[in-house]
Design a protein around this motif. Structure first.
Motif, PDB file in Angstrom:
ATOM      1  N   MET A   1       0.936  -1.155   0.172  1.00 27.90           N
ATOM      2  CA  MET A   1       0.140   0.052  -0.125  1.00 27.90           C
ATOM      3  C   MET A   1       0.827   1.196  -0.110  1.00 27.90           C
ATOM      4  N   PHE A   2       0.580   2.253  -0.807  1.00 29.46           N
ATOM      5  CA  PHE A   2       1.101   3.498  -0.889  1.00 29.46           C
ATOM      6  C   PHE A   2       0.189   4.550  -0.672  1.00 29.46           C
ATOM      7  N   THR A   3       1.094   5.958  -0.858  1.00 29.91           N
ATOM      8  CA  THR A   3       0.194   7.066  -0.728  1.00 29.91           C
ATOM      9  C   THR A   3       0.205   8.078  -2.006  1.00 29.91           C
ATOM     10  N   GLY A   4       1.030   7.543  -2.942  1.00 26.78           N
ATOM     11  CA  GLY A   4       1.286   8.570  -4.103  1.00 26.78           C
ATOM     12  C   GLY A   4       1.982   9.711  -4.013  1.00 26.78           C
ATOM     13  N   ILE A   5       2.650  10.039  -2.847  1.00 26.03           N
ATOM     14  CA  ILE A   5       3.547  10.686  -2.473  1.00 26.03           C
ATOM     15  C   ILE A   5       5.220  10.373  -2.831  1.00 26.03           C
ATOM     16  N   ILE A   6       5.601  10.986  -3.882  1.00 21.81           N
ATOM     17  CA  ILE A   6       6.926  10.440  -4.567  1.00 21.81           C
ATOM     18  C   ILE A   6       7.978  10.894  -3.597  1.00 21.81           C
ATOM     19  N   GLU A   7       8.855   9.723  -3.020  1.00 24.04           N
ATOM     20  CA  GLU A   7       9.903  10.187  -2.076  1.00 24.04           C
ATOM     21  C   GLU A   7      11.299  10.418  -2.736  1.00 24.04           C
ATOM     22  N   GLU A   8      11.516  10.007  -3.923  1.00 21.77           N
ATOM     23  CA  GLU A   8      12.818  10.004  -4.662  1.00 21.77           C
ATOM     24  C   GLU A   8      12.518   9.656  -6.121  1.00 21.77           C
ATOM     25  N   LEU A   9      13.558  10.351  -6.920  1.00 26.82           N
ATOM     26  CA  LEU A   9      13.586   9.856  -8.265  1.00 26.82           C
ATOM     27  C   LEU A   9      14.845   8.902  -8.319  1.00 26.82           C
ATOM     28  N   GLY A  10      14.742   7.579  -9.065  1.00 32.32           N
ATOM     29  CA  GLY A  10      15.686   6.707  -9.375  1.00 32.32           C
ATOM     30  C   GLY A  10      16.147   6.911 -10.651  1.00 32.32           C
ATOM     31  N   GLU A  11      17.131   6.242 -11.152  1.00 30.67           N
ATOM     32  CA  GLU A  11      17.816   6.296 -12.493  1.00 30.67           C
ATOM     33  C   GLU A  11      17.881   4.847 -12.838  1.00 30.67           C
ATOM     34  N   ILE A  12      17.389   4.641 -14.058  1.00 29.51           N
ATOM     35  CA  ILE A  12      17.361   3.220 -14.794  1.00 29.51           C
ATOM     36  C   ILE A  12      18.830   3.151 -15.291  1.00 29.51           C
ATOM     37  N   MET A  86       3.948   2.486   2.773  1.00 27.86           N
ATOM     38  CA  MET A  86       3.721   3.105   3.632  1.00 27.86           C
ATOM     39  C   MET A  86       3.777   2.441   4.756  1.00 27.86           C
ATOM     40  N   LYS A  87       4.071   3.032   6.035  1.00 24.25           N
ATOM     41  CA  LYS A  87       4.108   2.298   7.349  1.00 24.25           C
ATOM     42  C   LYS A  87       2.807   2.356   7.923  1.00 24.25           C
ATOM     43  N   LEU A  88       2.420   1.327   8.484  1.00 23.76           N
ATOM     44  CA  LEU A  88       1.090   1.664   9.529  1.00 23.76           C
ATOM     45  C   LEU A  88       1.202   2.516  10.349  1.00 23.76           C
ATOM     46  N   GLY A  89       0.283   3.482  10.669  1.00 30.60           N
ATOM     47  CA  GLY A  89       0.435   4.320  11.638  1.00 30.60           C
ATOM     48  C   GLY A  89       0.667   5.764  11.176  1.00 30.60           C
ATOM     49  N   ASP A  90       1.598   5.877   9.947  1.00 32.19           N
ATOM     50  CA  ASP A  90       2.109   7.239   9.354  1.00 32.19           C
ATOM     51  C   ASP A  90       0.629   7.892   8.961  1.00 32.19           C
ATOM     52  N   ARG A  91       0.998   9.123   8.501  1.00 29.58           N
ATOM     53  CA  ARG A  91      -0.094  10.026   7.966  1.00 29.58           C
ATOM     54  C   ARG A  91      -0.352   9.795   6.452  1.00 29.58           C
TER      55      ARG A  91
END
Length: 196
Positions: A1-12, A86-91
């Motif tokens: 399960m995710f939130t759709g808030i991008i944390e980081e850009l990765g490079e292929i 996402m972590k359980l309990g996070d916003r």
């Protein structure tokens, strides 16, 4: 399960075909925090970390995933949106995102609106997915609010922060994107379909 808030850009770094599978090696600033078997969203597609080496890690996309997403068109050197589960309990800052792409869409218009951008996307309506104005949509893993909604298209407004910190700044007319429609809306639509 995710939130759709991008944390980081990765490079292929590399793409390697093995039978029907595609092994994708990614370099990122969060690699040192990852572990084998961890789920990570890559442009909205939930994939499992299968190997880690230095600042790179590898995931594998099977043919089913390649058929339903835009991952098959990735190129070495390209940037991808990354989000850890996402972590359980996070916003929940975005909305509930499963990392299961429903279908792809195509960017058909980009308008500079003096301080923001409006991106318009079309998609195949025969798959029974839909958007609503002010509803949620996930584009390449990014949680967004729908501005305009039509039967086979919608638009979203992108603020400068999102433009700078996601792959939206790489989109051009014709770019194929991964779409995940709102999970609540999908259940409501399915219930209505069963009732008729």
């Amino acid at each position: 399960m995710f939130t759709g808030i991008i944390e980081e850009l990765g490079e292929i770094i590399s793409l390697e075909k093995e039978q029907e599978n595609l092994h994708i090696t990614i370099k990122s600033n969060i690699t040192h925090e990852l572990k084998i078997d961890q789920s990570v969203s890559h442009n909205g597609v939930c994939l499992t970390v299968v190997a880690i080496e230095g600042d790179t890690y590898r995931v594998t996309a099977i043919q089913e995933t390649l058929n339903k997403t835009a991952l098959g068109s990735l190129k070495a050197g390209q940037k991808v949106n990354l989000e850890r589960a996402m972590k359980l309990g996070d916003r929940l800052d975005g909305h509930i995102v499963q990392g299961h792409v429903d279908q792809t869409g195509i960017c058909t218009a980009i308008a500079n609106e003096e301080g923001s951008w409006r991106f318009t996307f079309t998609y195949d309506p025969s798959k029974s997915n839909m958007t609503i104005e002010k509803g949620s949509i996930t584009i390449d893993g990014t949680s967004l609010t729908v501005v305009d909604s039509n039967k086979d298209s919608f638009s979203v407004a992108i603020i400068p922060y999102t433009y700078d910190h996601t792959i939206f700044n790489q989109y051009t007319i014709g770019t194929e994107v991964n779409l995940e429609f709102d999970v609540v809306g999908k259940y409501v639509a399915r219930l209505m379909e069963l009732r008729s």
